[in-house]
Design a protein around this motif. Structure first.
Motif, PDB file in Angstrom:
ATOM      1  N   ALA A  97     -97.345 -38.130  77.948  1.00 33.63           N
ATOM      2  CA  ALA A  97     -97.182 -37.291  79.019  1.00 33.63           C
ATOM      3  C   ALA A  97     -95.764 -37.046  79.519  1.00 33.63           C
ATOM      4  O   ALA A  97     -95.207 -36.251  80.047  1.00 33.63           O
ATOM      5  CB  ALA A  97     -98.012 -37.878  80.017  1.00 33.63           C
ATOM      6  N   SER A 107     -99.600 -34.065  87.481  1.00 36.28           N
ATOM      7  CA  SER A 107     -99.946 -35.240  86.723  1.00 36.28           C
ATOM      8  C   SER A 107    -101.307 -35.079  86.226  1.00 36.28           C
ATOM      9  O   SER A 107    -101.587 -35.490  84.661  1.00 36.28           O
ATOM     10  CB  SER A 107    -100.323 -36.506  87.662  1.00 36.28           C
ATOM     11  N   GLN A 108    -102.365 -34.549  86.534  1.00 39.65           N
ATOM     12  CA  GLN A 108    -103.743 -33.913  86.184  1.00 39.65           C
ATOM     13  C   GLN A 108    -103.579 -33.428  84.656  1.00 39.65           C
ATOM     14  O   GLN A 108    -104.114 -33.616  83.586  1.00 39.65           O
ATOM     15  CB  GLN A 108    -104.397 -33.218  87.153  1.00 39.65           C
ATOM     16  N   GLU A 109    -102.561 -32.257  84.868  1.00 35.91           N
ATOM     17  CA  GLU A 109    -102.396 -31.219  83.445  1.00 35.91           C
ATOM     18  C   GLU A 109    -101.786 -32.092  82.277  1.00 35.91           C
ATOM     19  O   GLU A 109    -102.170 -32.014  81.242  1.00 35.91           O
ATOM     20  CB  GLU A 109    -101.676 -29.937  83.975  1.00 35.91           C
ATOM     21  N   ARG A 110    -100.991 -32.970  83.018  1.00 39.93           N
ATOM     22  CA  ARG A 110    -100.176 -33.662  81.673  1.00 39.93           C
ATOM     23  C   ARG A 110    -100.795 -34.867  81.113  1.00 39.93           C
ATOM     24  O   ARG A 110    -100.901 -34.874  79.751  1.00 39.93           O
ATOM     25  CB  ARG A 110     -98.659 -34.017  82.035  1.00 39.93           C
ATOM     26  N   LEU A 111    -101.722 -35.226  81.848  1.00 40.45           N
ATOM     27  CA  LEU A 111    -102.566 -36.480  81.234  1.00 40.45           C
ATOM     28  C   LEU A 111    -103.504 -35.831  80.249  1.00 40.45           C
ATOM     29  O   LEU A 111    -103.925 -36.492  79.401  1.00 40.45           O
ATOM     30  CB  LEU A 111    -102.921 -37.355  82.306  1.00 40.45           C
ATOM     31  N   ALA A 112    -104.183 -34.723  80.663  1.00 41.33           N
ATOM     32  CA  ALA A 112    -105.147 -33.983  79.933  1.00 41.33           C
ATOM     33  C   ALA A 112    -104.391 -33.488  78.747  1.00 41.33           C
ATOM     34  O   ALA A 112    -105.153 -33.465  77.579  1.00 41.33           O
ATOM     35  CB  ALA A 112    -105.754 -32.830  80.883  1.00 41.33           C
ATOM     36  N   ARG A 113    -103.205 -32.951  78.658  1.00 42.74           N
ATOM     37  CA  ARG A 113    -102.369 -32.691  77.583  1.00 42.74           C
ATOM     38  C   ARG A 113    -102.360 -33.889  76.582  1.00 42.74           C
ATOM     39  O   ARG A 113    -102.524 -33.691  75.597  1.00 42.74           O
ATOM     40  CB  ARG A 113    -101.416 -31.845  77.775  1.00 42.74           C
ATOM     41  N   GLN A 115    -103.984 -36.516  76.387  1.00 42.13           N
ATOM     42  CA  GLN A 115    -105.366 -37.126  75.699  1.00 42.13           C
ATOM     43  C   GLN A 115    -105.539 -36.061  74.575  1.00 42.13           C
ATOM     44  O   GLN A 115    -105.927 -36.619  73.448  1.00 42.13           O
ATOM     45  CB  GLN A 115    -106.426 -36.751  76.789  1.00 42.13           C
ATOM     46  N   GLU A 116    -105.382 -34.769  74.599  1.00 39.70           N
ATOM     47  CA  GLU A 116    -105.465 -33.860  73.527  1.00 39.70           C
ATOM     48  C   GLU A 116    -104.561 -34.203  72.583  1.00 39.70           C
ATOM     49  O   GLU A 116    -105.059 -34.012  71.274  1.00 39.70           O
ATOM     50  CB  GLU A 116    -105.125 -32.354  74.055  1.00 39.70           C
ATOM     51  N   SER A 124    -106.955 -41.300  70.293  1.00 39.68           N
ATOM     52  CA  SER A 124    -107.473 -41.328  71.530  1.00 39.68           C
ATOM     53  C   SER A 124    -108.152 -42.365  72.047  1.00 39.68           C
ATOM     54  O   SER A 124    -107.899 -42.749  73.261  1.00 39.68           O
ATOM     55  CB  SER A 124    -108.803 -40.418  71.549  1.00 39.68           C
TER      56      SER A 124
END
Ligand code: ADP
Ligand code: ADP
Length: 225
Positions: A97, A107-113, A115-116, A124
């Motif tokens: 991230a 934070s939320q968006e970058r951790l989701a990205r 994971q992707e 994963s």
């Protein structure tokens, strides 16, 4: 029309070493190109020039229409080094991230990205692990995921598999090809292994040393659909 254009480039280091002389090269959008040649022929130097990490002495280089090192050019590319440069005190997820953190993404968006892109490299399940717990191949996958998170149009890779065993190299090579397919990225891949270059690339720039030049450009026939 060309993603990367290199015209008549010479590179002399401050100590007088003439690393590149009269280098011409073009890389098309979504192409996989390898730079091949013996140690000291200027492969790393040319890649570092494309990344904007090294100035040229003369000639012209454009990346996506911009000069290397400009914010516009930097936004389009990511660099993968031979040695995975992961932060040991951060988990895999937080390492991946990092580039988004540096760009101010929440934070939320970058951790989701993160994971992707970890999914893209098949890691994963290791998101919470620390780098020391990973094999060399896994660390390289994490480095690739970290490079992919900014969705670069151009991926510059300097002997990324050089430190890995033959089987891992093969597997990562196959994964890299599917990643390239999935993301549509242009890849410039430095290797001194001609077999690897033939396996992975569409075109091969063969370089020779003293001083470094592109001596030959090989088109690799498509063997598999
Ligand atoms: P390759 O990646 O093909 O092994 P390099 O690009 O690392 O080749 O090096 C090309 C030539 O430039 C070599 O002769 C090397 O010793 C020289 N060189 C590389 N970096 C520097 C530097 N920072 N200062 C002086 N000479 C350098
Ligand atoms: P490569 O894996 O590309 O062959 P090298 O081991 O040749 O890399 O070089 C590693 C680092 O040392 C690079 O950052 C390169 O710029 C630098 N380097 C290489 N040759 C020289 C040199 N003659 N003088 C100063 N730095 C050099």
């Amino acid at each position: 029309p060309f993603t990367i254009a290199v015209k008549d480039v010479c590179k002399r280091f401050p100590d007088g070493t003439l690393a590149l002389e009269g280098v011409n090269a073009e890389v098309r959008a979504a192409e996989f190109v390898s730079l091949v040649g013996p140690s000291g022929c200027g492969k790393s130097t040319l890649l570092r020039i494309l990344a904007g990490l090294e100035p040229i002495s003369s000639g012209q280089v454009t990346v996506g229409g911009f000069a290397p090192g400009t914010p516009q050019a930097r936004a389009e590319m990511a660099f993968v080094f031979q040695e995975p440069t992961l932060l040991p005190w951060r988990t895999v997820l937080h390492n991946v991230a990092l580039p988004l953190e540096l760009r101010g993404v929440g934070s939320q968006e970058r951790l989701a990205r993160a994971q992707e892109v970890l999914g893209l490299v098949g890691l994963s399940a290791r998101a919470g692990a620390f780098p020391r717990a990973l094999s060399g191949g896994m660390k390289m996958r994490v480095s690739i995921a970290r490079a992919l998170i900014t969705q670069p149009k151009i991926l510059l890779m300097d002997e990324p598999f050089g430190a890995l065993d033959e089987l891992t190299r093969q597997r990562l090579g196959d994964e890299l090809l599917s990643i390239k397919q999935a993301t549509g990225a242009t890849v410039v891949f430095v290797t001194h292994n001609m077999f690897e270059a033939v396996y992975l690339s569409q075109r091969i720039l063969v370089m020779t040393p003293h001083p470094g030049r592109v001596a030959e450009v090989l088109e690799v026939p498509v063997a598999y659909p």
